[in-house]
Design a protein around this motif. Sequence first.
Motif, PDB file in Angstrom:
ATOM      1  N   GLY A 148       0.792  -1.219   0.000  1.00 22.96           N
ATOM      2  CA  GLY A 148       0.000   0.000   0.000  1.00 22.96           C
ATOM      3  C   GLY A 148       0.821   1.264   0.000  1.00 22.96           C
ATOM      4  N   GLN A 149       2.111   1.129   0.181  1.00 25.39           N
ATOM      5  CA  GLN A 149       3.014   2.283   0.192  1.00 25.39           C
ATOM      6  C   GLN A 149       4.380   1.879  -0.361  1.00 25.39           C
ATOM      7  N   GLY A 150       4.352   1.111  -1.449  1.00 28.35           N
ATOM      8  CA  GLY A 150       5.578   0.587  -2.020  1.00 28.35           C
ATOM      9  C   GLY A 150       6.503   1.675  -2.542  1.00 28.35           C
ATOM     10  N   ARG A 151       7.788   1.408  -2.452  1.00 22.32           N
ATOM     11  CA  ARG A 151       8.808   2.325  -2.949  1.00 22.32           C
ATOM     12  C   ARG A 151       9.741   1.571  -3.878  1.00 22.32           C
ATOM     13  N   VAL A 152       9.965   2.112  -5.061  1.00 20.37           N
ATOM     14  CA  VAL A 152      10.959   1.567  -5.982  1.00 20.37           C
ATOM     15  C   VAL A 152      11.989   2.660  -6.237  1.00 20.37           C
ATOM     16  N   VAL A 153      13.247   2.319  -6.013  1.00 22.66           N
ATOM     17  CA  VAL A 153      14.341   3.257  -6.291  1.00 22.66           C
ATOM     18  C   VAL A 153      15.283   2.589  -7.284  1.00 22.66           C
ATOM     19  N   ASN A 154      15.377   3.156  -8.471  1.00 27.23           N
ATOM     20  CA  ASN A 154      16.262   2.645  -9.510  1.00 27.23           C
ATOM     21  C   ASN A 154      17.582   3.410  -9.472  1.00 27.23           C
ATOM     22  N   ILE A 155      18.673   2.686  -9.539  1.00 25.75           N
ATOM     23  CA  ILE A 155      19.972   3.350  -9.568  1.00 25.75           C
ATOM     24  C   ILE A 155      20.384   3.540 -11.023  1.00 25.75           C
ATOM     25  N   ALA A 156      20.350   4.784 -11.467  1.00 27.65           N
ATOM     26  CA  ALA A 156      20.718   5.136 -12.834  1.00 27.65           C
ATOM     27  C   ALA A 156      22.186   5.604 -12.826  1.00 27.65           C
ATOM     28  N   SER A 157      22.518   6.575 -13.624  1.00 29.38           N
ATOM     29  CA  SER A 157      23.884   7.095 -13.675  1.00 29.38           C
ATOM     30  C   SER A 157      23.876   8.443 -14.380  1.00 29.38           C
ATOM     31  N   GLY A 189       1.353   4.429  -9.757  1.00 24.31           N
ATOM     32  CA  GLY A 189       0.940   5.416  -8.763  1.00 24.31           C
ATOM     33  C   GLY A 189      -0.415   5.139  -8.148  1.00 24.31           C
ATOM     34  N   SER A 190      -1.330   4.562  -8.917  1.00 28.58           N
ATOM     35  CA  SER A 190      -2.671   4.295  -8.393  1.00 28.58           C
ATOM     36  C   SER A 190      -2.658   3.227  -7.302  1.00 28.58           C
ATOM     37  N   TYR A 191      -1.551   2.481  -7.181  1.00 29.20           N
ATOM     38  CA  TYR A 191      -1.419   1.486  -6.117  1.00 29.20           C
ATOM     39  C   TYR A 191      -0.695   2.059  -4.899  1.00 29.20           C
ATOM     40  N   GLY A 192      -0.400   3.352  -4.929  1.00 28.16           N
ATOM     41  CA  GLY A 192       0.336   3.965  -3.830  1.00 28.16           C
ATOM     42  C   GLY A 192       1.830   3.727  -3.904  1.00 28.16           C
ATOM     43  N   ILE A 193       2.305   3.243  -5.062  1.00 27.30           N
ATOM     44  CA  ILE A 193       3.728   2.938  -5.239  1.00 27.30           C
ATOM     45  C   ILE A 193       4.430   4.126  -5.878  1.00 27.30           C
ATOM     46  N   THR A 194       5.521   4.566  -5.279  1.00 24.14           N
ATOM     47  CA  THR A 194       6.347   5.600  -5.888  1.00 24.14           C
ATOM     48  C   THR A 194       7.531   4.946  -6.590  1.00 24.14           C
ATOM     49  N   VAL A 195       7.936   5.541  -7.703  1.00 22.48           N
ATOM     50  CA  VAL A 195       9.079   5.030  -8.471  1.00 22.48           C
ATOM     51  C   VAL A 195       9.981   6.215  -8.797  1.00 22.48           C
ATOM     52  N   ASN A 196      11.186   6.179  -8.290  1.00 20.07           N
ATOM     53  CA  ASN A 196      12.148   7.249  -8.517  1.00 20.07           C
ATOM     54  C   ASN A 196      13.510   6.663  -8.874  1.00 20.07           C
ATOM     55  N   ALA A 197      14.392   7.524  -9.358  1.00 20.78           N
ATOM     56  CA  ALA A 197      15.746   7.084  -9.695  1.00 20.78           C
ATOM     57  C   ALA A 197      16.761   8.043  -9.089  1.00 20.78           C
ATOM     58  N   VAL A 198      17.890   7.492  -8.728  1.00 17.48           N
ATOM     59  CA  VAL A 198      19.041   8.280  -8.300  1.00 17.48           C
ATOM     60  C   VAL A 198      20.134   8.068  -9.342  1.00 17.48           C
ATOM     61  N   ALA A 199      20.753   9.156  -9.783  1.00 18.00           N
ATOM     62  CA  ALA A 199      21.789   9.079 -10.818  1.00 18.00           C
ATOM     63  C   ALA A 199      23.123   9.554 -10.252  1.00 18.00           C
TER      64      ALA A 199
END
Length: 263
Positions: A148-157, A189-199
Amino acid sequence: MHTLPLLPLDVATLAPLDGKKLLITGGARGLGEGFVRAAAARGAQVTIADIAAQAGEALAAQLHGDGFAVSFVRVDLSDPASVEAAAQAAGERMGGIDGLVNNGAITNSGGKIASELSIETWDAVMNVNVRGTWLMTMAALPFLRASGQGRVVNIASDTALWGAPRLLAYTASKGAVMSMTRSLARELGSYGITVNAVAPGLVEVEATAYVPAERHRHYLEGRALPRAQVPDDVIGPVLFLLSDASRFVTGQVLPVNGGFVMP
């Protein structure tokens, strides 16, 4: 040229992750190891997923012995069945997955110009860095949705932001990860999941030991903050994006490179 001193990171000042259940790929060494150690220290339960079984098992055993809830599962990000099995094992072991850090990646193409790249090298990099990131996110999705509050963090560059030469396959793969981040943010987003990336910029870890001294100097001289970049510099932003403090931040690509690139 004046360079800044490298000050130690105080983990206690980072975002709290009490009770969070995290799956971190490529977590056995380098940047990933830093994420694992800091997340565990801030109260998270962590599963390390890595192809380097010996290093991953040793790290998990050490942290478990120190009283942290850390375990290991082997994964080959180029193998869809392995990815699915690893995510399932992690979710069952921890009783869910609240956050996923897609850190596992390979370079392989470093030092070669575009015309020197083989199709095999290109495919290997894309299979791990791009397809592997997508597959792991999809494999973890049922658990992230249940959270209900999932977080995805992708490591980019940041190589994909300034177009690093002699690194085409890797640079292209990390550009794809950035685009994937934005698209998945809208889909999930409709599932409460955020998806972001750090470069990150060029971080001084074992995996970048092959990088010529000239490239290291290029980064050092081009940064607004003139010093070498170390894993500690990336840990804070990643933990922030995994925490409740970032609950309304999604679809973003955050360059963490001391001001080398300012998009």
